[in-house]
Design a protein around this motif. Sequence first.
Motif, short mmCIF file in Angstrom:
data_model
loop_
_atom_site.label_atom_id
_atom_site.label_comp_id
_atom_site.label_asym_id
_atom_site.label_seq_id
_atom_site.Cartn_x
_atom_site.Cartn_y
_atom_site.Cartn_z
N MET A 1 19.98 54.31 -1.66
CA MET A 1 21.24 53.57 -1.54
C MET A 1 21.33 52.55 -2.65
N LYS A 2 22.56 52.14 -2.95
CA LYS A 2 22.77 51.14 -3.99
C LYS A 2 23.54 49.96 -3.42
N SER A 3 23.31 48.81 -4.03
CA SER A 3 24.05 47.61 -3.63
C SER A 3 25.43 47.63 -4.26
N HIS A 4 26.27 46.73 -3.80
CA HIS A 4 27.64 46.65 -4.30
C HIS A 4 27.92 45.26 -4.86
N HIS A 5 26.92 44.63 -5.45
CA HIS A 5 27.08 43.27 -5.94
C HIS A 5 27.83 43.26 -7.26
N SER A 6 28.63 42.23 -7.44
CA SER A 6 29.37 42.08 -8.69
C SER A 6 28.39 41.78 -9.82
N ASN A 7 28.86 41.99 -11.03
CA ASN A 7 28.01 41.68 -12.19
C ASN A 7 27.67 40.20 -12.25
N LYS A 8 28.58 39.34 -11.77
CA LYS A 8 28.33 37.90 -11.76
C LYS A 8 27.17 37.57 -10.82
N ILE A 9 27.18 38.16 -9.64
CA ILE A 9 26.12 37.91 -8.67
C ILE A 9 24.79 38.47 -9.19
N LYS A 10 24.83 39.67 -9.74
CA LYS A 10 23.59 40.26 -10.29
C LYS A 10 23.04 39.40 -11.41
N ALA A 11 23.91 38.92 -12.28
CA ALA A 11 23.46 38.07 -13.39
C ALA A 11 22.84 36.79 -12.86
N ASP A 12 23.41 36.22 -11.80
CA ASP A 12 22.86 35.01 -11.20
C ASP A 12 21.46 35.29 -10.65
N PHE A 13 21.29 36.42 -9.97
CA PHE A 13 19.97 36.78 -9.45
C PHE A 13 18.96 36.93 -10.59
N SER A 42 15.09 30.96 -1.61
CA SER A 42 16.49 30.73 -1.94
C SER A 42 17.17 32.03 -2.40
N VAL A 43 16.49 32.77 -3.25
CA VAL A 43 17.02 34.06 -3.72
C VAL A 43 17.15 35.02 -2.54
N ALA A 44 16.14 35.06 -1.70
CA ALA A 44 16.17 35.97 -0.54
C ALA A 44 17.33 35.63 0.39
N LYS A 45 17.55 34.34 0.65
CA LYS A 45 18.66 33.94 1.53
C LYS A 45 20.01 34.35 0.95
N ARG A 46 20.16 34.16 -0.34
CA ARG A 46 21.43 34.53 -0.99
C ARG A 46 21.62 36.03 -0.96
N LEU A 47 20.56 36.77 -1.25
CA LEU A 47 20.64 38.23 -1.24
C LEU A 47 20.91 38.74 0.17
N LEU A 48 20.28 38.12 1.14
CA LEU A 48 20.50 38.49 2.54
C LEU A 48 21.96 38.28 2.93
N ALA A 49 22.53 37.16 2.54
CA ALA A 49 23.94 36.89 2.84
C ALA A 49 24.85 37.91 2.18
N GLU A 50 24.59 38.21 0.93
CA GLU A 50 25.40 39.21 0.21
C GLU A 50 25.25 40.58 0.86
N HIS A 51 24.04 40.92 1.27
CA HIS A 51 23.76 42.20 1.92
C HIS A 51 24.57 42.32 3.22
N MET A 52 24.56 41.25 4.01
CA MET A 52 25.31 41.25 5.26
C MET A 52 26.81 41.42 5.01
N LYS A 53 27.34 40.69 4.02
CA LYS A 53 28.77 40.70 3.75
C LYS A 53 29.26 42.03 3.19
N SER A 54 28.39 42.77 2.54
CA SER A 54 28.85 44.00 1.90
C SER A 54 28.22 45.24 2.56
N CYS A 55 26.98 45.47 2.26
CA CYS A 55 26.31 46.70 2.69
C CYS A 55 26.32 46.90 4.20
#
Length: 112
Positions: A22-34, A74-87
Amino acid sequence: MEAVQHEMTRIKDVHDSSKSGMKSHHSNKIKADFVIRLNRIEGQIRGIKGLIEKDAYCDDVLNQIAAVQSALNSVAKRLLAEHMKSCVVERIQDGDLEVIDEFLKTMNTLLK
């Protein structure tokens, strides 16, 4: 910026080879921030290695390790939030309730 793009490509290659396929659906801005955050953490880890090689005082090394752990959390929490909101939301909307068990398993892993 070229280094960030290279790192994003490397991360994408690692992700593409993941077991789920599976692939994530994060924007380029979010990926760049990570990528920026992870590059900073990578530098901190190199710094810790240097402290150990220079026989730095243990307390100083431990404080740096705590800083890295905090940054990773901090990275994990942000990724977790993004994962919940999208995937997770997408898969539930598609009727795939298996995502809930997958999410709970991931949470258990994160909380160890």
